[in-house]
Design a protein around this motif. Structure first.
Motif, PDB file in Angstrom:
ATOM      1  N   LEU A 192       0.835  -1.210   0.000  1.00 36.06           N
ATOM      2  CA  LEU A 192       0.000   0.000   0.000  1.00 36.06           C
ATOM      3  C   LEU A 192       0.865   1.253   0.000  1.00 36.06           C
ATOM      4  N   ARG A 193       1.894   1.249   0.884  1.00 30.83           N
ATOM      5  CA  ARG A 193       2.712   2.449   1.045  1.00 30.83           C
ATOM      6  C   ARG A 193       3.664   2.666  -0.126  1.00 30.83           C
ATOM      7  N   ALA A 194       4.274   1.592  -0.611  1.00 19.88           N
ATOM      8  CA  ALA A 194       5.307   1.738  -1.636  1.00 19.88           C
ATOM      9  C   ALA A 194       4.745   1.737  -3.056  1.00 19.88           C
ATOM     10  N   TYR A 195       3.591   1.092  -3.268  1.00 19.22           N
ATOM     11  CA  TYR A 195       3.086   0.935  -4.628  1.00 19.22           C
ATOM     12  C   TYR A 195       1.814   1.737  -4.891  1.00 19.22           C
ATOM     13  N   CYS A 196       0.956   1.806  -3.876  1.00 14.92           N
ATOM     14  CA  CYS A 196      -0.318   2.495  -4.094  1.00 14.92           C
ATOM     15  C   CYS A 196      -0.253   3.987  -3.790  1.00 14.92           C
ATOM     16  N   PHE A 197       0.731   4.402  -2.977  1.00 15.32           N
ATOM     17  CA  PHE A 197       0.921   5.826  -2.728  1.00 15.32           C
ATOM     18  C   PHE A 197       2.124   6.290  -3.548  1.00 15.32           C
ATOM     19  N   THR A 198       1.886   7.083  -4.553  1.00 14.01           N
ATOM     20  CA  THR A 198       2.952   7.536  -5.441  1.00 14.01           C
ATOM     21  C   THR A 198       3.311   8.986  -5.151  1.00 14.01           C
ATOM     22  N   VAL A 199       4.552   9.341  -5.428  1.00 16.61           N
ATOM     23  CA  VAL A 199       5.024  10.704  -5.184  1.00 16.61           C
ATOM     24  C   VAL A 199       4.379  11.654  -6.187  1.00 16.61           C
ATOM     25  N   ALA A 200       3.708  12.677  -5.678  1.00 16.98           N
ATOM     26  CA  ALA A 200       3.070  13.662  -6.552  1.00 16.98           C
ATOM     27  C   ALA A 200       3.944  14.881  -6.749  1.00 16.98           C
ATOM     28  N   SER A 201       4.575  15.333  -5.667  1.00 16.13           N
ATOM     29  CA  SER A 201       5.452  16.496  -5.764  1.00 16.13           C
ATOM     30  C   SER A 201       6.397  16.510  -4.582  1.00 16.13           C
ATOM     31  N   THR A 202       7.513  17.200  -4.751  1.00 11.75           N
ATOM     32  CA  THR A 202       8.492  17.333  -3.678  1.00 11.75           C
ATOM     33  C   THR A 202       9.277  18.617  -3.876  1.00 11.75           C
ATOM     34  N   ASP A 203       9.773  19.164  -2.775  1.00 10.41           N
ATOM     35  CA  ASP A 203      10.580  20.375  -2.907  1.00 10.41           C
ATOM     36  C   ASP A 203      12.056  20.050  -3.046  1.00 10.41           C
ATOM     37  N   GLY A 204      12.381  18.768  -3.055  1.00  6.76           N
ATOM     38  CA  GLY A 204      13.758  18.349  -3.250  1.00  6.76           C
ATOM     39  C   GLY A 204      14.583  18.307  -1.994  1.00  6.76           C
ATOM     40  N   VAL A 205      14.015  18.791  -0.882  1.00  6.58           N
ATOM     41  CA  VAL A 205      14.789  18.804   0.359  1.00  6.58           C
ATOM     42  C   VAL A 205      14.054  18.077   1.473  1.00  6.58           C
ATOM     43  N   HIS A 206      12.859  18.564   1.828  1.00 13.59           N
ATOM     44  CA  HIS A 206      12.199  18.038   3.012  1.00 13.59           C
ATOM     45  C   HIS A 206      10.847  17.390   2.727  1.00 13.59           C
ATOM     46  N   THR A 207      10.081  17.964   1.862  1.00 12.66           N
ATOM     47  CA  THR A 207       8.679  17.591   1.780  1.00 12.66           C
ATOM     48  C   THR A 207       8.375  16.812   0.510  1.00 12.66           C
ATOM     49  N   ALA A 208       7.595  15.747   0.685  1.00  8.11           N
ATOM     50  CA  ALA A 208       7.107  14.989  -0.462  1.00  8.11           C
ATOM     51  C   ALA A 208       5.620  14.739  -0.271  1.00  8.11           C
ATOM     52  N   TYR A 210       2.197  12.772  -1.413  1.00  2.24           N
ATOM     53  CA  TYR A 210       1.866  11.494  -2.014  1.00  2.24           C
ATOM     54  C   TYR A 210       0.394  11.457  -2.418  1.00  2.24           C
ATOM     55  N   SER A 211       0.151  10.850  -3.538  1.00  3.29           N
ATOM     56  CA  SER A 211      -1.232  10.661  -3.986  1.00  3.29           C
ATOM     57  C   SER A 211      -1.526   9.165  -4.055  1.00  3.29           C
ATOM     58  N   PHE A 212      -2.758   8.825  -3.758  1.00  2.00           N
ATOM     59  CA  PHE A 212      -3.143   7.415  -3.756  1.00  2.00           C
ATOM     60  C   PHE A 212      -3.523   6.976  -5.160  1.00  2.00           C
ATOM     61  N   SER A 213      -2.979   5.855  -5.601  1.00  2.00           N
ATOM     62  CA  SER A 213      -3.255   5.336  -6.941  1.00  2.00           C
ATOM     63  C   SER A 213      -4.244   4.177  -6.848  1.00  2.00           C
ATOM     64  N   SER A 214      -5.492   4.458  -7.153  1.00  2.00           N
ATOM     65  CA  SER A 214      -6.504   3.400  -7.142  1.00  2.00           C
ATOM     66  C   SER A 214      -6.235   2.379  -8.249  1.00  2.00           C
ATOM     67  N   ARG A 215      -5.577   2.849  -9.311  1.00  2.00           N
ATOM     68  CA  ARG A 215      -5.250   1.933 -10.410  1.00  2.00           C
ATOM     69  C   ARG A 215      -4.274   0.857  -9.942  1.00  2.00           C
ATOM     70  N   ASN A 216      -3.252   1.280  -9.203  1.00  2.00           N
ATOM     71  CA  ASN A 216      -2.295   0.309  -8.685  1.00  2.00           C
ATOM     72  C   ASN A 216      -2.944  -0.642  -7.680  1.00  2.00           C
TER      73      ASN A 216
END
Length: 529
Positions: A192-208, A210-216
């Motif tokens: 669930l955490r590694a495959y169904c929640f994908t990275v949507a955006s990050t500032d490159g330093v601290h914050t990422a 995540y969006s949930f992928s119902s397709r996955n």
């Protein structure tokens, strides 16, 4: 070198063919007969033998396939009424079936060891030459190597980021042997955490974000549901009966030989209180708990509260929750996801071993197999592997009770210890032992004083079980005493490992200097030689 190791191991397995085998040998012979002679709607109802079919459908189909080969070699093997049939051909066929199916395990161990840069050959040896696996499969008789191949395939796929393949292999494993349900929560959380929640955006330093992928999620669901449908589909009208066979709760809290877990300590405490309380004027029931004879039935404790399956389920689940939460958080960093996943499998396997209902002593392998892979990846993993592999493999000695097997058991365990203690410390900086030269020689590498003392006390335990107990003439009056001592003493060791490894897993954070990534060279929290 790997080919030479495989040839050497296979030769050893061939030498084991004529040795003692347990009742599991007849269990699997009977399953050959059941699946060969009856239609599938009768497989899970047949009860001519007390060893009824109690594995999931995929394993039943495996027995069905093997039965057709067995019939060609000796038709008597697959006759339902031939209870305890043991012709020479039967022994040879069933032993060879385990050895041949072990090829899956050898290949899966090779795949996992190839992921490691430094210590690759050592990991392969630790996996394939595990003394517990050799004793249980090739002397006692079972098919654990074949089953653990699917666990290693799923771990390999997970590390490579092939999540759907990992889900597939583990789903197949669950339909081969349901005991692996204990570590299923680890797969659920990680996927669930590694495959169904994908990275949507990050500032490159601290914050990422995540969006949930119902397709996955749908892809995972499709894989799992498809495997279970293929497995249980032909038995759709008999699922309640199958479940009653897979989860026979009337077998009692503990197996005939207590697995070295929390309930062994609990049972021992009940027996101690039964004799101590009357000294202080506290009356207790005079009835003897059936566990003193090693029977596999339901029973009530004499002093302590009796344990139900519900209690063990709740304790097991609650003990896993902190590890699963930690895994969820550690998955935030892709670089260390795989390591955290395998460590969490080890932790949760230990939780189930400690608190599960009717745990078999052979279930210690569910901890030792993934821990063998971790042994070269971090100093704490390596140290606790050295400790638990010694204790856990020793705890399996009572399974092979004939006196003629004492030399073989010792040879397997001591050879494994020599390989592990002789090679694993070379991957890490081992602190120098303070004290006299004699003390430094006696101190086992990487282990603390208390751990060394505990390991050395296994020698005294072995001497008592195999000599002193009989010299004192206790073998007639207290035949179960050596088994109880082994269970209780080894349970203390497993409990120690569980606490230390659980603490290590929970306190590990991504700001620490990383232990080895599976695709890099070994590192640990200090400095590497």
């Amino acid at each position: 070198m790997i080919n030479q190791i495989i040839v050497l191991l296979t030769t050893f397995k061939l030498f084991f063919i004529p040795l003692y085998h347990s009742t599991d040998f007849e269990v699997h012979r009977n399953w050959l007969a059941i699946t060969h002679n009856l239609t599938i709607d009768q497989w899970y109802y047949e009860s001519t033998s007390e060893w009824t079919l109690d594995y999931p459908p995929f394993f039943a189909w495996l027995e069905y396939g093997l039965s057709h080969i067995a019939k060609l070699l000796d038709p008597e093997i697959v006759k339902l009424q031939n209870l305890n049939y043991e012709s020479q051909m039967t022994i040879i066929f069933q032993r060879l079936s385990v050895i041949i199916l072990d090829c899956f395990y050898l290949y899966s161990a090779k795949c996992c060891s190839d992921l490691i840069t430094n210590g690759r050959l050592l990991v392969f040896i630790l996996l394939v030459a595990n003394p517990g696996l050799l004793m249980v499969d090739h002397i006692h008789f079972q098919y654990n190597g074949f089953l653990y191949a699917f666990l290693l395939f799923s771990i390999f796929s997970m590390i490579k980021g092939k999540y759907l393949w990992a889900a597939f292999w583990f789903s197949v494993l669950l339909n081969l042997k349901h005991i692996f349900l204990y570590i299923a929560p680890v797969y659920v959380v990680y996927l669930l955490r590694a495959y169904c929640f994908t990275v949507a955006s990050t500032d490159g330093v601290h914050t990422a974000w995540y969006s949930f992928s119902s397709r996955n999620l749908l892809k995972l669901a499709f894989i799992v549901i498809t495997v279970f449908t293929i497995s249980f589909g032909p038995f759709i009208h008999h699922i309640p009966q199958i479940l009653s066979r897979l989860f026979p709760f009337k077998r009692g809290l503990c197996h005939a030989y207590w697995a070295p877990n929390f309930w062994a300590l609990y049972n021992f405490g009940d027996k101690v209180l039964q004799y101590v309380l009357p000294i202080f004027g506290i009356s207790v029931s005079s009835s003897e708990a059936s566990m003193t004879g090693g029977l596999v039935q339901e029973y009530d404790h004499v002093v302590l509260p009796s344990i139900t399956p519900t209690v063990t389920f709740i304790l097991t689940l609650l003990s896993m929750v902190p590890a699963l939460i930690k895994l969820w958080n550690l998955c935030a960093d892709k670089k260390y996801r795989a390591m955290s996943f395998i460590r969490c499998i080890t932790v949760c396997a230990t939780c189930s071993f400690m608190f599960g209902w009717h745990v078999h002593e052979k279930a210690i392998l569910m901890i030792l197999i993934p821990l063998s892979f971790l042994a070269v990846l971090g100093d704490v993993d390596g140290r606790l592997f050295l400790f638990l592999s010694t204790v856990g493999n020793y705890s399996l000695f009572p399974l092979l009770y004939p006196k003629s097997l004492i030399g073989i058991k010792l040879f397997l365990l001591l050879t494994h210890c020599a390989i592990a203690f002789g090679n694993l410390p070379a991957l890490y900086v081992v602190p120098k032992v303070k004290g006299t030269k004699r003390i430094r020689k006696l101190r086992l590498p990487m282990l603390s004083r208390i751990e060394c003392l505990y390991i050395y006390n296994l020698i005294g335990l072995w001497v008592y079980e195999n000599a002193i107990h009989f010299i004192l003439g206790l073998d007639k009056r207290l035949p179960f005493l050596p088994l109880m001592f082994t269970s209780v003493y080894c349970a203390l060791g497993v409990l120690y490992f569980w606490i230390r490894y659980y603490y290590y897993f929970l306190t590990f954070n991504l700001s620490m200097v990383p232990i080895q990534s599976v695709e890099s060279t070994p590192q640990h929290n200090k400095k590497i030689k």
